[in-house]
Scaffold this motif. Structure first.
Motif, mmCIF file in Angstrom:
data_model
loop_
_atom_site.group_PDB
_atom_site.id
_atom_site.type_symbol
_atom_site.label_atom_id
_atom_site.label_comp_id
_atom_site.label_asym_id
_atom_site.label_seq_id
_atom_site.Cartn_x
_atom_site.Cartn_y
_atom_site.Cartn_z
ATOM 1 N N ASP A 156 0.825 -1.204 0.000
ATOM 2 C CA ASP A 156 0.000 0.000 0.000
ATOM 3 C C ASP A 156 0.865 1.262 0.000
ATOM 4 O O ASP A 156 0.641 2.184 -0.805
ATOM 5 C CB ASP A 156 -0.982 0.001 1.182
ATOM 6 N N THR A 157 1.872 1.320 0.865
ATOM 7 C CA THR A 157 2.741 2.496 0.903
ATOM 8 C C THR A 157 3.587 2.594 -0.366
ATOM 9 O O THR A 157 3.819 3.687 -0.884
ATOM 10 C CB THR A 157 3.641 2.454 2.150
ATOM 11 N N THR A 158 4.018 1.451 -0.887
ATOM 12 C CA THR A 158 4.799 1.450 -2.131
ATOM 13 C C THR A 158 3.988 2.020 -3.281
ATOM 14 O O THR A 158 4.458 2.883 -4.024
ATOM 15 C CB THR A 158 5.256 0.026 -2.482
ATOM 16 N N LEU A 159 2.751 1.545 -3.429
ATOM 17 C CA LEU A 159 1.934 1.999 -4.557
ATOM 18 C C LEU A 159 1.629 3.489 -4.458
ATOM 19 O O LEU A 159 1.635 4.194 -5.480
ATOM 20 C CB LEU A 159 0.636 1.203 -4.632
ATOM 21 N N MET A 160 1.379 3.997 -3.273
ATOM 22 C CA MET A 160 1.097 5.420 -3.133
ATOM 23 C C MET A 160 2.297 6.266 -3.542
ATOM 24 O O MET A 160 2.144 7.311 -4.198
ATOM 25 C CB MET A 160 0.686 5.744 -1.692
ATOM 26 N N ILE A 161 3.496 5.820 -3.219
ATOM 27 C CA ILE A 161 4.698 6.562 -3.615
ATOM 28 C C ILE A 161 4.900 6.475 -5.123
ATOM 29 O O ILE A 161 5.216 7.471 -5.777
ATOM 30 C CB ILE A 161 5.928 6.025 -2.853
ATOM 31 N N VAL A 162 4.687 5.295 -5.691
ATOM 32 C CA VAL A 162 4.853 5.115 -7.134
ATOM 33 C C VAL A 162 3.860 5.979 -7.916
ATOM 34 O O VAL A 162 4.220 6.651 -8.886
ATOM 35 C CB VAL A 162 4.678 3.631 -7.508
#
Length: 255
Positions: free
Chosen positions: A69-75
């Motif tokens: 979830d945190t990875t996708l938001m940054i991407v």
């Protein structure tokens, strides 16, 4: 730590502004659809910027890229920030501003979103095409819009994490089952943002960081002890287009 606490407050402020934009959406849409859609889309992007600022100043105390979830938001934030591609345009923008609705009357779209583990639902949404995520993240797609900031091995690892933890294979199976074309399959980013924020705010609270200011204090309790998103389970809806306004977009829950 004051810098991190300021970033928490900034993100909370962005979250409140996004809520207000969504509350005004339908009223403004009746007068000016483009303004209403731009207001909520820019507010969501503001939240992503606030989230990224918090990441910038706290990545030494929380491993953002260990979680989907945190990875996708940054991407997604990075992709929107640079905007050298046509990806991650919201469903509302595609339908009403780019006029896809005029070419798609009578058609249906497959909409997916992650369930709240605590019951109820999220009153806001921000749908983007699933194949936008694939075009940005999946090297095997050979997309001209692939994220070039990471090497292929890291990109594959990141994609594997996101597919597994967000259960995206279930959406692909449903796409094939119901025979939707890839350009009519959408994923709601709002529950994923909520999940990412819960994860980060809870980690910040555990580190003893303060939630300063009215907005941060308001969001501290629900986003650290009350809300939870079940990333392993998805809701599916069929969006049927029968007219040009929000009330003419009929959502049919799918089992």
């Amino acid at each position: 730590m004051n810098i991190v606490e300021d970033a928490i407050s900034n993100l909370a402020n962005c979250m409140r502004i996004c809520v207000e934009a969504n509350l005004r959406f339908r009223e403004i849409f009746k007068v000016d659809a483009e303004e209403a859609i731009n207001n909520v889309d820019r507010a969501f992007e503001m939240k992503l910027e606030g989230f990224h600022t918090l990441y910038d100043v706290s990545k030494n105390i929380f491993q953002y890229f260990d979680h989907a979830d945190t990875t996708l938001m940054i991407v997604v934030r990075n992709a929107i920030h640079h905007r050298n591609h046509p990806l991650f345009r919201s469903l509302n923008q595609r339908l009403h501003i780019e006029k896809d609705i005029e070419r798609s009357l009578g058609a249906s779209f497959l909409l997916s979103d992650h369930k709240m583990a605590t019951g109820g639902g999220i009153s806001m949404s921000h749908y983007v095409r699933l194949d936008d995520i694939e075009a940005r993240l999946d090297p095997s797609m050979k997309s001209p819009y692939l994220d070039q900031s990471v090497n292929s091995a890291k990109a594959a690892q990141r994609l594997k994490l996101i597919n597994a933890q967000l259960n995206l294979s279930t959406i692909r199976k449903r796409t094939l089952q119901d025979r939707y074309s890839s350009d009519r399959v959408y994923l709601d980013l709002m529950p994923i943002f909520v999940s990412a924020t819960i994860r980060v705010f809870s980690a910040m609270k555990a580190k003893g960081l303060r939630f300063k200011g009215f907005d941060a204090e308001t969001y501290a309790v629900p986003f650290t002890s009350e809300l939870a998103v079940d990333l392993s389970h998805l809701n599916f809806n069929r969006l049927w287009l029968r007219g040009f306004g929000p009330v003419d977009l009929v959502l049919i829950p799918l089992l």
